[in-house]
Each structure stands twice: as structure tokens, then as C-alpha cells.
Design a protein around this motif. Structure first.
Motif, PDB file in Angstrom:
ATOM      1  N   ARG A  10     -11.674  -3.141   5.067  1.00 54.32           N
ATOM      2  CA  ARG A  10     -11.049  -4.420   4.107  1.00 54.32           C
ATOM      3  C   ARG A  10     -11.358  -3.938   2.906  1.00 54.32           C
ATOM      4  O   ARG A  10     -10.958  -4.545   2.442  1.00 54.32           O
ATOM      5  CB  ARG A  10     -12.855  -5.024   4.368  1.00 54.32           C
ATOM      6  CG  ARG A  10     -13.367  -5.348   5.922  1.00 54.32           C
ATOM      7  CD  ARG A  10     -12.757  -7.008   6.150  1.00 54.32           C
ATOM      8  NE  ARG A  10     -13.283  -7.474   5.254  1.00 54.32           N
ATOM      9  CZ  ARG A  10     -15.139  -8.700   5.180  1.00 54.32           C
ATOM     10  NH1 ARG A  10     -15.381  -8.410   5.995  1.00 54.32           N
ATOM     11  NH2 ARG A  10     -14.960  -8.904   4.848  1.00 54.32           N
ATOM     12  N   ILE A  14      -8.501  -5.419   0.253  1.00 55.99           N
ATOM     13  CA  ILE A  14      -8.181  -5.697  -1.259  1.00 55.99           C
ATOM     14  C   ILE A  14      -8.312  -5.442  -1.935  1.00 55.99           C
ATOM     15  O   ILE A  14      -7.420  -5.965  -3.234  1.00 55.99           O
ATOM     16  CB  ILE A  14     -10.030  -5.952  -1.804  1.00 55.99           C
ATOM     17  CG1 ILE A  14     -10.641  -6.871  -0.852  1.00 55.99           C
ATOM     18  CG2 ILE A  14     -10.474  -5.663  -3.358  1.00 55.99           C
ATOM     19  CD1 ILE A  14     -12.546  -6.799  -0.713  1.00 55.99           C
ATOM     20  N   GLU A  31     -14.983 -11.499  -6.351  1.00 57.04           N
ATOM     21  CA  GLU A  31     -15.099 -13.084  -5.813  1.00 57.04           C
ATOM     22  C   GLU A  31     -15.192 -12.983  -4.734  1.00 57.04           C
ATOM     23  O   GLU A  31     -15.556 -13.790  -4.065  1.00 57.04           O
ATOM     24  CB  GLU A  31     -12.974 -13.302  -6.225  1.00 57.04           C
ATOM     25  CG  GLU A  31     -13.218 -14.681  -6.221  1.00 57.04           C
ATOM     26  CD  GLU A  31     -11.590 -14.872  -6.601  1.00 57.04           C
ATOM     27  OE1 GLU A  31     -10.701 -15.105  -5.379  1.00 57.04           O
ATOM     28  OE2 GLU A  31     -10.377 -14.138  -7.319  1.00 57.04           O
ATOM     29  N   ARG A  32     -14.802 -12.326  -3.627  1.00 50.55           N
ATOM     30  CA  ARG A  32     -14.731 -12.143  -2.365  1.00 50.55           C
ATOM     31  C   ARG A  32     -16.871 -11.970  -1.594  1.00 50.55           C
ATOM     32  O   ARG A  32     -17.138 -12.538  -1.327  1.00 50.55           O
ATOM     33  CB  ARG A  32     -13.942 -11.143  -1.324  1.00 50.55           C
ATOM     34  CG  ARG A  32     -12.457 -11.035  -1.490  1.00 50.55           C
ATOM     35  CD  ARG A  32     -12.307 -11.969  -0.445  1.00 50.55           C
ATOM     36  NE  ARG A  32     -10.840 -12.217  -0.526  1.00 50.55           N
ATOM     37  CZ  ARG A  32     -10.055 -13.133  -0.998  1.00 50.55           C
ATOM     38  NH1 ARG A  32     -11.173 -13.994  -2.362  1.00 50.55           N
ATOM     39  NH2 ARG A  32      -9.342 -13.066  -1.538  1.00 50.55           N
ATOM     40  N   PRO A  36     -17.335 -15.830   0.190  1.00 48.34           N
ATOM     41  CA  PRO A  36     -16.565 -14.920   1.702  1.00 48.34           C
ATOM     42  C   PRO A  36     -15.477 -15.332   1.798  1.00 48.34           C
ATOM     43  O   PRO A  36     -15.007 -17.474   2.238  1.00 48.34           O
ATOM     44  CB  PRO A  36     -17.464 -14.335   2.332  1.00 48.34           C
ATOM     45  CG  PRO A  36     -19.133 -14.877   1.726  1.00 48.34           C
ATOM     46  CD  PRO A  36     -18.986 -16.238   0.760  1.00 48.34           C
ATOM     47  N   VAL A  37     -14.484 -14.875   2.247  1.00 54.50           N
ATOM     48  CA  VAL A  37     -12.907 -15.309   3.266  1.00 54.50           C
ATOM     49  C   VAL A  37     -13.222 -15.449   4.535  1.00 54.50           C
ATOM     50  O   VAL A  37     -12.381 -15.853   5.245  1.00 54.50           O
ATOM     51  CB  VAL A  37     -11.955 -15.576   2.540  1.00 54.50           C
ATOM     52  CG1 VAL A  37     -11.587 -16.232   0.820  1.00 54.50           C
ATOM     53  CG2 VAL A  37     -11.625 -14.051   2.668  1.00 54.50           C
ATOM     54  N   LEU A  42     -18.647  -8.987   3.454  1.00 57.44           N
ATOM     55  CA  LEU A  42     -18.271  -7.770   3.030  1.00 57.44           C
ATOM     56  C   LEU A  42     -19.224  -6.457   3.299  1.00 57.44           C
ATOM     57  O   LEU A  42     -20.537  -6.354   2.572  1.00 57.44           O
ATOM     58  CB  LEU A  42     -17.839  -6.907   1.718  1.00 57.44           C
ATOM     59  CG  LEU A  42     -16.216  -8.049   1.872  1.00 57.44           C
ATOM     60  CD1 LEU A  42     -15.843  -8.206  -0.114  1.00 57.44           C
ATOM     61  CD2 LEU A  42     -15.022  -7.382   2.039  1.00 57.44           C
TER      62      LEU A  42
END
Length: 137
Positions: A10, A14, A31-32, A36-37, A42
Motif C-alpha cells: 500500500r 501511494i 487524503e487516503r 479511503p479508496v 490503510l
């Protein structure tokens, strides 16, 4: 795949995405975390890795440029730069991670994510950093 291996993957995602988009990896990390996407949040270790790489960005790039024989940082594939930055951070700055483990993890990810030549190159460069690490303090 172990939890730390997933966290490293992960972190690579990024670092790679940030470089491709031309944004700061620490900002992309924030931002993540905020939005979260993926369904899974994470891992905390992902954040530690990304923040550590960003905190030592210039020094890591200088080390990679200095000890990479025949390859400028710009000439390397983008994913290899991300793998090397993360691996270099773990080798040089994380005393709780054995060098052999950091190198092995980077090589395994290179096998999955990059070119056929990348695992050998990444192994050699990170092993060289581990070798000179005592002289860097």
C-alpha cells in the motif's frame, strides 16, 4: 501475504501514485486516510513508511543516486524508484527491521510489480546500502 507485506504494498502504491500525479506523498497519504479508496483502511505501518520516506526524501534520493551504478534515479522505472525509496528507508532508518527482511520484501514486491530485471537491480542496490550503512552515521 503478511500484514507488513500488505502495508508495504500500500505504501508503494501511494509513493508511486504521488510521483505520477506530481503531489507530495504525505499529502496523498492524508487524503487516503481521510477518504479511503478501498474498503480496508490503510494499515498504520503504511503511514509510518510513507511518512518516513517523505521525511528522508532528499537523503534517500542522494544515497540511491550515489550507489546506483550506471542508472540515474530519473532513468529508473517509476515503480522501481518507489520500491527503492521504501527499501532504503527500511534499511537505513528502521533499526527494528533486519536489513535482509527489508531487502527481501522489496525484491518480492519488485517481482510482482516491475520488470524482469528489477528484482536483481533492487537487491543489489539495497544490499550495497546495507553494506555501507555503518559509514553513513
Amino acid at each position: 501475504m503478511s500484514a507488513r507485506t500488505k502495508a508495504r504494498k500500500r505504501a508503494i502504491d501511494i509513493l508511486f501514485e504521488a510521483e505520477q500525479r506530481g503531489v507530495n506523498a504525505a499529502e496523498l497519504l492524508r487524503e487516503r486516510v481521510a477518504t479511503p479508496v478501498t474498503p480496508a483502511p490503510l494499515p498504520a505501518y503504511t503511514g509510518e513508511l510513507v511518512e518516513g520516506v517523505v521525511d528522508h526524501w532528499s537523503d534517500i534520493n542522494e544515497l540511491l543516486s550515489t550507489y546506483s551504478q550506471g542508472w540515474s534515479l530519473e532513468r529508473m522505472p517509476s515503480v522501481d524508484r518507489a520500491l527503492l525509496r521504501l527499501g532504503a528507508f527500511e534499511v537505513i532508518y528502521r533499526d527494528d527491521i533486519p536489513d535482509a527482511v527489508a531487502i527481501s520484501e522489496a525484491v518480492a514486491l519488485a517481482t510482482q510489480l516491475s520488470t524482469d530485471e528489477s528484482p536483481t537491480f533492487i537487491n543489489g542496490l539495497l544490499a550495497r546500502l546495507a553494506e555501507v550503512k555503518p559509514t553513513l552515521a
